[in-house]
Design a protein around this motif. Structure first.
Motif, mmCIF file in Angstrom:
data_model
loop_
_atom_site.group_PDB
_atom_site.id
_atom_site.type_symbol
_atom_site.label_atom_id
_atom_site.label_comp_id
_atom_site.label_asym_id
_atom_site.label_seq_id
_atom_site.Cartn_x
_atom_site.Cartn_y
_atom_site.Cartn_z
ATOM 1 N N GLU A 1 110.494 45.715 47.484
ATOM 2 C CA GLU A 1 111.959 45.890 47.409
ATOM 3 C C GLU A 1 112.273 47.329 47.040
ATOM 4 N N GLN A 2 111.517 47.811 46.046
ATOM 5 C CA GLN A 2 111.717 49.183 45.565
ATOM 6 C C GLN A 2 111.483 50.192 46.693
ATOM 7 N N VAL A 3 110.418 49.963 47.467
ATOM 8 C CA VAL A 3 110.123 50.856 48.586
ATOM 9 C C VAL A 3 111.265 50.808 49.601
ATOM 10 N N GLY A 4 111.832 49.589 49.773
ATOM 11 C CA GLY A 4 112.940 49.407 50.720
ATOM 12 C C GLY A 4 114.163 50.235 50.358
ATOM 13 N N THR A 5 114.293 50.561 49.074
ATOM 14 C CA THR A 5 115.447 51.377 48.679
ATOM 15 C C THR A 5 115.139 52.866 48.792
ATOM 16 N N GLY A 6 114.002 53.177 49.346
ATOM 17 C CA GLY A 6 113.683 54.572 49.619
ATOM 18 C C GLY A 6 112.784 55.231 48.600
ATOM 19 N N SER A 7 112.505 54.546 47.472
ATOM 20 C CA SER A 7 111.611 55.208 46.516
ATOM 21 C C SER A 7 110.189 54.680 46.682
ATOM 22 N N ARG A 8 109.255 55.405 46.136
ATOM 23 C CA ARG A 8 107.872 54.937 46.187
ATOM 24 C C ARG A 8 107.596 54.050 44.990
ATOM 25 N N ALA A 9 106.601 53.180 45.112
ATOM 26 C CA ALA A 9 106.362 52.219 44.037
ATOM 27 C C ALA A 9 104.898 52.232 43.605
ATOM 28 N N ILE A 10 104.704 52.286 42.285
ATOM 29 C CA ILE A 10 103.330 52.274 41.747
ATOM 30 C C ILE A 10 103.256 51.287 40.596
ATOM 31 N N ASP A 11 102.231 50.437 40.601
ATOM 32 C CA ASP A 11 101.953 49.592 39.434
ATOM 33 C C ASP A 11 100.448 49.378 39.357
ATOM 34 N N THR A 12 99.811 50.008 38.386
ATOM 35 C CA THR A 12 98.351 49.877 38.269
ATOM 36 C C THR A 12 97.948 49.425 36.873
ATOM 37 N N ILE A 13 98.899 48.805 36.164
ATOM 38 C CA ILE A 13 98.583 48.381 34.796
ATOM 39 C C ILE A 13 97.627 47.199 34.832
ATOM 40 N N LEU A 14 96.564 47.280 34.016
ATOM 41 C CA LEU A 14 95.607 46.173 33.962
ATOM 42 C C LEU A 14 96.078 45.170 32.923
ATOM 43 N N ASP B 1 103.139 54.635 50.540
ATOM 44 C CA ASP B 1 104.466 54.259 50.044
ATOM 45 C C ASP B 1 104.371 53.433 48.782
ATOM 46 N N LEU B 2 103.226 52.765 48.618
ATOM 47 C CA LEU B 2 103.102 51.813 47.508
ATOM 48 C C LEU B 2 101.648 51.773 47.036
ATOM 49 N N VAL B 3 101.485 51.653 45.710
ATOM 50 C CA VAL B 3 100.145 51.509 45.138
ATOM 51 C C VAL B 3 100.175 50.371 44.120
ATOM 52 N N ALA B 4 99.248 49.416 44.258
ATOM 53 C CA ALA B 4 99.190 48.323 43.276
ATOM 54 C C ALA B 4 97.739 48.048 42.900
ATOM 55 N N GLY B 5 97.466 47.994 41.593
ATOM 56 C CA GLY B 5 96.116 47.727 41.099
ATOM 57 C C GLY B 5 95.795 46.237 41.126
ATOM 58 N N PRO B 6 94.533 45.883 40.798
ATOM 59 C CA PRO B 6 94.059 44.501 40.940
ATOM 60 C C PRO B 6 94.826 43.455 40.123
ATOM 61 N N ASP B 7 95.511 43.881 39.066
ATOM 62 C CA ASP B 7 96.242 42.888 38.267
ATOM 63 C C ASP B 7 97.750 42.914 38.533
ATOM 64 N N SER B 8 98.169 43.635 39.558
ATOM 65 C CA SER B 8 99.625 43.830 39.789
ATOM 66 C C SER B 8 100.142 43.104 41.023
ATOM 67 N N TYR B 9 99.317 42.238 41.618
ATOM 68 C CA TYR B 9 99.713 41.685 42.915
ATOM 69 C C TYR B 9 100.935 40.777 42.849
ATOM 70 N N ARG B 10 101.175 40.163 41.682
ATOM 71 C CA ARG B 10 102.382 39.336 41.570
ATOM 72 C C ARG B 10 103.651 40.171 41.719
ATOM 73 N N HIS B 11 103.534 41.476 41.411
ATOM 74 C CA HIS B 11 104.730 42.336 41.469
ATOM 75 C C HIS B 11 104.961 42.906 42.863
#
Ligand code: 5AD
Ligand code: SF4
Length: 442
Positions: A117-130, A101-111
């Motif tokens: 929240e985004q996943v809660g609205t039914g969409s999937r969430a990705i943030d892998t920006i370094l 449902d969600l993917v977060a890279g090592p520098d995205s944990y603050r998000h």
């Protein structure tokens, strides 16, 4: 996403990942989520992943299949992937296999709170920006699975050494050091909470540097300041790159009894030909010179290493060079691996993974057998000696015994005394296996 949901984090890979999971737990609990140690009680499962070798990734994929099966019982269960596999595998695991449902890279944990929240609205969430500056310096980690005695502190992130076999520069990005004042504050806080051993973590701690005013704090001066917090606080660190472990650092370790006499110095190979192809930036002779410096400046210092066998083009002679290097150093312990080709590395792009699997297996076995002998011989040398041991807890084998470590990071098992976890005892070693010292409190 409703708060008070229970999160569970499963961690794979290195100590850095364990430390990152503690940062994630902190960010989420501060934002209203509860941490659970019970996988089956979780509303959200995070898996913090490692890409260093193919089998590490395979293990994560299998585990994700299992988590997916838990959704049958709990259709609302959310699954998130964190860490080094995030960027590379996000599309495959999310789109094709419907595992995440969600993917977060090592520098995205603050998000993560917003991503959830985004996943809660039914969409999937990705943030892998370094990032070039994220160090989570202000986050107070929640100590997960802690023994209350030893803890990790991340002091830097990323890596720019570009060893040709290594995926880390691409998964964790640029090297950056963390504010020295925040590291010292965290160390002090741990000491006040009763912790007695901290391990400072970074991919290459020797290149730690922090500017305050017109002064630069080096790794040696950082260590010196942390050592000064309290003599009862032991300090370890990992990992050092052989090309920049300085005499200044060795002298600092020698000067302070609470800076542990154990250095992890990955050699990777004993062959100059391999070291060149690996882009390690030192020769066999330069590495040996650093070992002599350690032996000379810090007598009694334990030395451990990492070794990769079967790297591109490795001949039988290269392999013999590794075995002879191991004998020459007489390592106390070693982590030994078969080369595993990783995408986005120089080796994958420009070299051939041409050592047959059965040759890799045989060489690895020879290396492991040799290390077993070296560890056993080193531990026999300790029989009859008395060490200061920091008690960590009850021995797994018997309720009547404690275990702890000496400064050299060797595990000692001994009969329980009144001094408990977090306290120091003097232990005389009566016998030893290749992995453990056995003794009695004196
Ligand atoms: N294959 C096998 N082992 C590897 N390591 C890093 N990259 C690879 C790879 N592609 C080992 C190195 C390193 C340790 C953390 O993992 O020995 O020091
Ligand atoms: Fe740690 Fe490297 Fe594995 Fe990432 S790839 S988790 S940095 S060992």
């Amino acid at each position: 996403m409703k708060k008070n949901k229970k999160i569970y984090i499963e961690t794979y890979g290195c100590q850095m990942n364990i430390s990152d999971s503690e940062i994630v737990a902190s960010i989420l609990t501060v934002n209203g989520y509860d941490y659970t140690h019970d996988l089956n009680a979780a509303d959200i499962i995070f898996i913090n992943t490692c890409s260093i070798r193919e089998n590490a990734e395979d293990r994560v994929r299998k585990r994700l299949q299992y988590f997916k099966s838990l959704r049958k019982m709990n259709p609302d269960l959310l699954i998130g992937l964190l860490g080094c596999m995030a960027d590379r595998t996000k599309t495959a695991l999310m789109e094709e296999e419907q595992l995440l449902d969600l993917v977060a890279g090592p520098d995205s944990y603050r998000h993560l709170p917003q991503l959830l929240e985004q996943v809660g609205t039914g969409s999937r969430a990705i943030d892998t920006i370094l990032s070039v500056d994220e160090t989570y310096a202000d986050i107070k980690p929640v100590r997960l699975d802690s023994n209350g005695v030893s803890a990790f502190i991340s002091i830097m992130r990323g890596c720019e050494n570009y060893c040709s076999y290594c995926v880390v520069p691409s998964t964790r990005g640029q090297e950056r050091s963390r504010d020295a004042a925040s590291i010292i504050r965290e160390s002090l806080d741990l000491f006040e909470k009763g912790y007695r051993e901290i391990t400072l973590l970074g991919q290459n701690v020797n290149s730690y540097t922090w500017k305050t005013g017109d002064r630069s704090i080096t790794f040696a001066s950082l260590l010196e300041q942390i050592a000064g917090i309290n003599p009862l606080m032991r300090i370890r660190f990992a990992t050092s790159h052989p090309k920049d472990i300085s005499d200044e650092l060795l002298q600092t370790i020698a000067r302070h009894p609470n800076l542990c006499k154990a250095i992890h110095l990955p050699v990777q190979s004993g062959s100059n030909h391999m070291l060149g192809l690996m882009n390690r930036k030192y020769t066999r002779e330069q590495y040996q010179e650093r070992i002599l410096a350690i032996r000379n400046i810090i007598p009694g210092c334990a030395i451990s290493t990492d070794i990769i066998t079967g790297f591109c083009g490795e001949t039988e002679n290269d392999h013999l060079d590794t075995l002879s290097m191991m004998e020459w150093v007489g390592y106390d312990t070693a982590f030994m691996f078969k080369y595993s080709e990783r995408p986005l590395t120089l080796a994958a792009d420009t070299m051939k993974d041409d050592v047959p699997e059965e040759v890799k297996d045989r060489r690895l076995k020879e290396i492991i057998d040799l290390q077993q002998r070296l560890s056993f011989a080193n531990n026999q040398e300790d029989v009859g000696k008395t060490f200061e041991i920091l008690v960590e807890g009850k021995s797994k084998r018997s309720d009547r015994q404690y275990f702890g470590r000496n400064s050299q990071n060797k595990v000692a098992v001994f009969t329980k005394t009144q001094s408990g976890p977090g306290e120091y005892v003097m232990v005389k070693i009566n016998s030893a296996t290749s992995a453990t010292l056995l003794g009695e409190v004196v």
